[in-house]
Design a protein around this motif. Structure first.
Motif, PDB file in Angstrom:
ATOM      1  N   SER A 144     -55.929 -60.533   2.553  1.00 44.21           N
ATOM      2  CA  SER A 144     -54.542 -60.273   2.977  1.00 44.21           C
ATOM      3  C   SER A 144     -54.286 -58.828   3.380  1.00 44.21           C
ATOM      4  O   SER A 144     -53.734 -58.555   4.445  1.00 44.21           O
ATOM      5  CB  SER A 144     -53.572 -60.611   1.839  1.00 44.21           C
ATOM      6  OG  SER A 144     -53.465 -61.990   1.654  1.00 44.21           O
ATOM      7  N   LYS A 145     -54.648 -57.898   2.487  1.00 43.89           N
ATOM      8  CA  LYS A 145     -54.258 -56.499   2.693  1.00 43.89           C
ATOM      9  C   LYS A 145     -55.307 -55.782   3.543  1.00 43.89           C
ATOM     10  O   LYS A 145     -54.980 -55.051   4.470  1.00 43.89           O
ATOM     11  CB  LYS A 145     -54.085 -55.792   1.347  1.00 43.89           C
ATOM     12  CG  LYS A 145     -53.391 -56.618   0.279  1.00 43.89           C
ATOM     13  CD  LYS A 145     -51.904 -56.820   0.520  1.00 43.89           C
ATOM     14  CE  LYS A 145     -51.338 -57.815  -0.499  1.00 43.89           C
ATOM     15  NZ  LYS A 145     -49.901 -57.870  -0.585  1.00 43.89           N
ATOM     16  N   SER A 155     -59.075 -60.277  -1.849  1.00 39.55           N
ATOM     17  CA  SER A 155     -58.219 -60.946  -0.868  1.00 39.55           C
ATOM     18  C   SER A 155     -58.476 -60.392   0.529  1.00 39.55           C
ATOM     19  O   SER A 155     -58.847 -59.225   0.675  1.00 39.55           O
ATOM     20  CB  SER A 155     -56.760 -60.698  -1.249  1.00 39.55           C
ATOM     21  OG  SER A 155     -55.918 -61.228  -0.262  1.00 39.55           O
ATOM     22  N   TYR A 192     -56.717 -54.553  -3.673  1.00 35.97           N
ATOM     23  CA  TYR A 192     -56.499 -53.335  -2.859  1.00 35.97           C
ATOM     24  C   TYR A 192     -57.737 -52.438  -2.834  1.00 35.97           C
ATOM     25  O   TYR A 192     -57.626 -51.255  -2.504  1.00 35.97           O
ATOM     26  CB  TYR A 192     -55.303 -52.550  -3.412  1.00 35.97           C
ATOM     27  CG  TYR A 192     -54.002 -53.307  -3.272  1.00 35.97           C
ATOM     28  CD1 TYR A 192     -53.355 -53.387  -2.038  1.00 35.97           C
ATOM     29  CD2 TYR A 192     -53.428 -53.963  -4.347  1.00 35.97           C
ATOM     30  CE1 TYR A 192     -52.176 -54.106  -1.897  1.00 35.97           C
ATOM     31  CE2 TYR A 192     -52.247 -54.679  -4.218  1.00 35.97           C
ATOM     32  CZ  TYR A 192     -51.635 -54.747  -2.988  1.00 35.97           C
ATOM     33  OH  TYR A 192     -50.462 -55.463  -2.838  1.00 35.97           O
ATOM     34  N   ASP A 228     -57.954 -57.474 -10.994  1.00 33.45           N
ATOM     35  CA  ASP A 228     -57.335 -57.727  -9.693  1.00 33.45           C
ATOM     36  C   ASP A 228     -57.685 -56.550  -8.781  1.00 33.45           C
ATOM     37  O   ASP A 228     -57.141 -55.456  -8.923  1.00 33.45           O
ATOM     38  CB  ASP A 228     -55.817 -57.858  -9.894  1.00 33.45           C
ATOM     39  CG  ASP A 228     -55.078 -58.103  -8.593  1.00 33.45           C
ATOM     40  OD1 ASP A 228     -55.688 -57.964  -7.513  1.00 33.45           O
ATOM     41  OD2 ASP A 228     -53.878 -58.418  -8.664  1.00 33.45           O
ATOM     42  N   GLY A 260     -55.265 -64.075  -2.936  1.00 35.16           N
ATOM     43  CA  GLY A 260     -55.587 -63.563  -4.272  1.00 35.16           C
ATOM     44  C   GLY A 260     -54.712 -64.261  -5.311  1.00 35.16           C
ATOM     45  O   GLY A 260     -55.130 -64.481  -6.454  1.00 35.16           O
TER      46      GLY A 260
HETATM   47  N1  PLP Z   1     -52.529 -58.776  -6.534  1.00 41.95           N
HETATM   48  C1  PLP Z   1     -51.623 -57.830  -6.275  1.00 41.95           C
HETATM   49  C2  PLP Z   1     -51.548 -56.651  -7.169  1.00 41.95           C
HETATM   50  C3  PLP Z   1     -50.744 -57.959  -5.190  1.00 41.95           C
HETATM   51  O1  PLP Z   1     -49.857 -56.993  -4.941  1.00 41.95           O
HETATM   52  C4  PLP Z   1     -50.848 -59.105  -4.359  1.00 41.95           C
HETATM   53  C5  PLP Z   1     -49.905 -59.296  -3.249  1.00 41.95           C
HETATM   54  O2  PLP Z   1     -48.930 -58.614  -3.060  1.00 41.95           O
HETATM   55  C6  PLP Z   1     -51.835 -60.063  -4.667  1.00 41.95           C
HETATM   56  C7  PLP Z   1     -52.650 -59.872  -5.770  1.00 41.95           C
HETATM   57  C8  PLP Z   1     -52.042 -61.320  -3.898  1.00 41.95           C
HETATM   58  O3  PLP Z   1     -51.992 -61.244  -2.539  1.00 41.95           O
HETATM   59  P1  PLP Z   1     -52.519 -62.462  -1.641  1.00 41.95           P
HETATM   60  O4  PLP Z   1     -52.223 -63.737  -2.369  1.00 41.95           O
HETATM   61  O5  PLP Z   1     -51.763 -62.370  -0.367  1.00 41.95           O
HETATM   62  O6  PLP Z   1     -53.980 -62.273  -1.496  1.00 41.95           O
END
Ligand code: PLP
Length: 387
Positions: A232-233, A230, A204, A201, A98
């Motif tokens: 990621s989470k 993303s 989450y 954004d 992200g």
């Molecule tokens: N946006 C928010 C609010 C986040 O807390 C994070 C990561 O902690 C990200 C975006 C980006 O995460 P990633 O680059 O791992 O997808």
């Protein structure tokens, strides 16, 4: 001393306070890490196997700048199936997490001196990315008396002819607030009325305890909403570095071009893994959400029992705690907590003016570690002399 001059732009970018504590924690043994937003749950094995298969099949080369067509088609189908949205692959850019989506979107939208509105409290990387692009970040308050929901008046009062972007983040980091549908509608109406681009954004969006998490992305908002997602989470894939941006086609085209400048593309193997993530059964998301919801309830219980002020999170996996005096230097406080308890927490001031004197904890850690960490923290705070 070296006389090499690095750029003013790089020097202006502050360091993320979370990393200051993370680095300081390396010199202690047995630290409980509550400072970093890193899911403890493993990447599901189906996803790992898909990456292995991609390597065996030789999928180890550059992909198109916007990401492999197969992954963009899978994202487009998922958007149609889960959200009823018709998003063409031309509006999707697969990015390096992200963060890559946000950074490239900022570079595509901001010229030197342009302004971008960011939430306070909010994720520090927004300010860092805007500064890096030569822009100016203008914080707007999320007020506790409004349940940390953004207020249209607060945003409208900060608009100037140089405003190019409005950042919104729900569920939010660091408060865990989920914007109500009527807030989302009101901000979309503002964007339409003031010709403002929203950068939403939503990384989450799958971790939500209120039943549903309204998105800024709609079929009828094509021209003034960009949304960031993303893997990621949602899928515990922080190290794989895959995210994506959904933007109006002309912006997506610029971001795609910028991919070539910065990264060419995100890892081909990680893209194959992300495709497999989108094939996970729907039950996976419920299970993952259930784990975080259970931990959130345990955290809120311990905090309440120990009289530690907090906002009960509605989504994401963070909680801001009122632990110091309103104006206390919370980096010093976090370092002190680390030193005395070996519990690492994120300093509030890194998220903006509002959260000075506060610390943020993440509950993306195993249940036992979370309970032990918060209990140690509560015990220390109870014994701490008044400042
Ligand atoms: N946006 C928010 C609010 C986040 O807390 C994070 C990561 O902690 C990200 C975006 C980006 O995460 P990633 O680059 O791992 O997808």
């Amino acid at each position: 001393m070296s006389s090499i001059a690095v750029s003013e732009r790089a020097l202006r970018v502050p360091r993320a306070g979370i990393r200051v504590i993370f680095d300081a924690a390396q010199k202690y043994e047995g630290v409980i890490h509550l400072e970093i937003g890193q899911p403890d749950l493993p990447t599901p094995p189906e996803i790992c196997r898909a990456a292995e298969q991609a390597i065996e099949a030789g999928e180890t080369r550059y992909t198109p700048n916007a990401g492999s067509l197969k992954l963009r088609q899978a994202i487009s189908s998922m958007m149609a199936r889960r959200r009823g949205l018709d998003i063409s692959t031309g509006r999707i850019v697969v990015t390096t997490g992200g963060m890559g989506a946000l950074a490239s979107a900022v570079q595509a939208m901001i010229d030197t001196g342009d302004e971008a509105l960011i939430p306070d409290p909010g994720w520090p990387n927004y300010h860092m990315q805007i500064t890096c692009a030569g822009g100016v970040s203008v914080p707007y308050p999320l007020r506790p008396e409004n349940g940390f929901q953004p207020a249209v008046e607060d945003i409208e009062a900060r608009l100037t002819p140089r405003t190019r972007l409005l950042f919104v983040n729900s569920p939010s980091n660091p408060i865990g607030v989920v914007y109500r549908q009527e807030k989302v509608d009101a901000l979309l109406e503002l964007a339409r009325r003031r010709n403002l681009m929203i950068l939403s954004d939503e990384v989450y969006n799958d971790i939500c305890f209120t039943g549903s998490c309204p998105s800024f992305l709609r079929q009828d908002t094509e021209s003034f909403v960009m949304a960031v997602y993303s893997f990621s989470k949602t899928y515990s894939m922080t190290g794989w570095r895959v995210g994506y941006l959904v933007a109006p086609e002309p912006v997506a085209a610029q971001v795609t071009k910028l991919q070539e400048v910065f990264y060419a593309c995100t890892s081909s193997v990680s893209q194959a893994a992300a495709e497999a993530a989108l094939r996970m059964p729907d039950g996976y998301l419920d299970e993952m959400n259930g784990v975080y919801h259970r931990r959130r309830n345990a955290l809120v219980r311990i905090l309440t029992e120990n009289g530690i002020g907090h906002f009960a999170p509605e989504g994401a996996f963070y909680c801001l705690l009122q632990v110091g005096q309103a104006n206390e230097d919370s980096t010093q406080l976090a370092l002190e907590i680390l030193d005395r308890t070996q519990v690492a927490v994120a300093p509030g001031e890194t998220f903006g003016e509002f959260s000075r004197g506060m610390v943020r904890v993440s509950f993306a850690v195993e249940d036992g570690q979370l309970e032990e960490g918060i209990s140690k923290l509560a015990k220390y705070l109870a014994s701490r002399p008044a400042q």
